[in-house]
Motif scaffolding. Sequence first.
Motif, PDB file in Angstrom:
ATOM      1  N   PHE A  13       0.835  -1.201   0.000  1.00  0.00           N
ATOM      2  CA  PHE A  13       0.000   0.000   0.000  1.00  0.00           C
ATOM      3  C   PHE A  13       0.871   1.254   0.000  1.00  0.00           C
ATOM      4  O   PHE A  13       0.619   2.206  -0.743  1.00  0.00           O
ATOM      5  CB  PHE A  13      -0.941   0.014   1.207  1.00  0.00           C
ATOM      6  CG  PHE A  13      -1.813   1.234   1.256  1.00  0.00           C
ATOM      7  CD1 PHE A  13      -2.972   1.301   0.494  1.00  0.00           C
ATOM      8  CD2 PHE A  13      -1.469   2.323   2.041  1.00  0.00           C
ATOM      9  CE1 PHE A  13      -3.775   2.434   0.519  1.00  0.00           C
ATOM     10  CE2 PHE A  13      -2.259   3.462   2.073  1.00  0.00           C
ATOM     11  CZ  PHE A  13      -3.415   3.517   1.312  1.00  0.00           C
ATOM     12  N   ALA A  57       2.395   1.751  -3.444  1.00  0.00           N
ATOM     13  CA  ALA A  57       1.398   2.229  -4.401  1.00  0.00           C
ATOM     14  C   ALA A  57       1.014   3.676  -4.108  1.00  0.00           C
ATOM     15  O   ALA A  57       0.930   4.509  -5.017  1.00  0.00           O
ATOM     16  CB  ALA A  57       0.171   1.326  -4.372  1.00  0.00           C
ATOM     17  N   HIS A  58       0.793   3.996  -2.837  1.00  0.00           N
ATOM     18  CA  HIS A  58       0.371   5.351  -2.457  1.00  0.00           C
ATOM     19  C   HIS A  58       1.456   6.389  -2.769  1.00  0.00           C
ATOM     20  O   HIS A  58       1.154   7.503  -3.182  1.00  0.00           O
ATOM     21  CB  HIS A  58       0.008   5.390  -0.972  1.00  0.00           C
ATOM     22  CG  HIS A  58      -0.524   6.710  -0.517  1.00  0.00           C
ATOM     23  ND1 HIS A  58      -1.756   7.171  -0.921  1.00  0.00           N
ATOM     24  CD2 HIS A  58       0.009   7.666   0.271  1.00  0.00           C
ATOM     25  CE1 HIS A  58      -1.963   8.370  -0.385  1.00  0.00           C
ATOM     26  NE2 HIS A  58      -0.897   8.693   0.343  1.00  0.00           N
ATOM     27  N   LYS A 114       4.502   2.844  -9.873  1.00  0.00           N
ATOM     28  CA  LYS A 114       4.282   3.298 -11.244  1.00  0.00           C
ATOM     29  C   LYS A 114       5.633   3.433 -11.937  1.00  0.00           C
ATOM     30  O   LYS A 114       6.445   4.284 -11.564  1.00  0.00           O
ATOM     31  CB  LYS A 114       3.560   4.642 -11.258  1.00  0.00           C
ATOM     32  CG  LYS A 114       2.153   4.564 -10.711  1.00  0.00           C
ATOM     33  CD  LYS A 114       1.486   5.918 -10.769  1.00  0.00           C
ATOM     34  CE  LYS A 114       0.077   5.824 -10.216  1.00  0.00           C
ATOM     35  NZ  LYS A 114      -0.549   7.155 -10.172  1.00  0.00           N
ATOM     36  N   SER A 149       8.173  -3.297  -5.707  1.00  0.00           N
ATOM     37  CA  SER A 149       7.210  -2.402  -6.357  1.00  0.00           C
ATOM     38  C   SER A 149       6.555  -3.061  -7.567  1.00  0.00           C
ATOM     39  O   SER A 149       5.438  -2.697  -7.939  1.00  0.00           O
ATOM     40  CB  SER A 149       7.875  -1.084  -6.735  1.00  0.00           C
ATOM     41  OG  SER A 149       8.971  -1.292  -7.580  1.00  0.00           O
ATOM     42  N   SER A 199       2.630  -3.037  -7.935  1.00  0.00           N
ATOM     43  CA  SER A 199       1.968  -2.452  -9.098  1.00  0.00           C
ATOM     44  C   SER A 199       0.862  -3.356  -9.633  1.00  0.00           C
ATOM     45  O   SER A 199      -0.044  -2.880 -10.317  1.00  0.00           O
ATOM     46  CB  SER A 199       2.976  -2.114 -10.189  1.00  0.00           C
ATOM     47  OG  SER A 199       3.441  -3.262 -10.845  1.00  0.00           O
ATOM     48  N   GLY A 247      -1.328  -4.568  -7.763  1.00  0.00           N
ATOM     49  CA  GLY A 247      -2.467  -4.104  -6.988  1.00  0.00           C
ATOM     50  C   GLY A 247      -3.116  -2.853  -7.544  1.00  0.00           C
ATOM     51  O   GLY A 247      -4.259  -2.546  -7.213  1.00  0.00           O
ATOM     52  N   ILE A 248      -2.393  -2.103  -8.382  1.00  0.00           N
ATOM     53  CA  ILE A 248      -2.989  -0.921  -9.003  1.00  0.00           C
ATOM     54  C   ILE A 248      -3.337  -1.188 -10.468  1.00  0.00           C
ATOM     55  O   ILE A 248      -3.577  -0.265 -11.238  1.00  0.00           O
ATOM     56  CB  ILE A 248      -2.082   0.329  -8.867  1.00  0.00           C
ATOM     57  CG1 ILE A 248      -0.731   0.122  -9.538  1.00  0.00           C
ATOM     58  CG2 ILE A 248      -1.912   0.720  -7.418  1.00  0.00           C
ATOM     59  CD1 ILE A 248       0.118   1.385  -9.609  1.00  0.00           C
ATOM     60  N   ASN A 281      -1.528  -2.889 -12.912  1.00  0.00           N
ATOM     61  CA  ASN A 281      -0.458  -2.919 -13.912  1.00  0.00           C
ATOM     62  C   ASN A 281      -0.145  -4.368 -14.271  1.00  0.00           C
ATOM     63  O   ASN A 281       0.887  -4.905 -13.903  1.00  0.00           O
ATOM     64  CB  ASN A 281       0.782  -2.201 -13.371  1.00  0.00           C
ATOM     65  CG  ASN A 281       1.889  -2.116 -14.393  1.00  0.00           C
ATOM     66  OD1 ASN A 281       1.703  -2.441 -15.555  1.00  0.00           O
ATOM     67  ND2 ASN A 281       3.054  -1.687 -13.957  1.00  0.00           N
TER      68      ASN A 281
END
Length: 154
Positions: free
Chosen positions: A23, A26-27, A32, A110, A114, A116-117, A119
């Motif tokens: 988290f 991502a936050h 990214k 990461s 990613s 989780g978002i 990607n």
Amino acid sequence: MSVDSRSPLFMPVVVLGGALFGFGLAHSGMAKPEIVLDFLQLQDLGLVFVMGGAAAVTGITITVATRYLGHAPLTGERYGKREKTFDRSVLLGGVVFGVGWGISGLCPGSAYASLGIGNFPILIGIAGMFLGAYAQGYWRSYREGTTGTAMPGD
């Protein structure tokens, strides 16, 4: 210490810690690739604060835990340094890791975050990480077989 003698809270705490780590990545934007690549090209230095904050929290935690606890609360194992010499393998591994990070824009942590978002194309990079780790393990096994010497820890 055997797996059976660990606290029953061990795995839930590991999962919770991993979720919190993901988290946070991502936050902060570290999940990214375009933000990480801007950082690596010195165009966006905001991630210095993310990494600096993480390093400060980790440093304080390790200092306090090793000084006042003496052993890990969930496993009961004593704290201690892992002795690893700086050798050619460490240097080469760091170079390969850095090149992979620069090409993909993500380190392994990461890369997983990613996902989780959303990607999902990063799965190709994650597959490459597994392939590289397998190839290195295969090469190390082959090298041990030809030299007749075992690696430390075997």
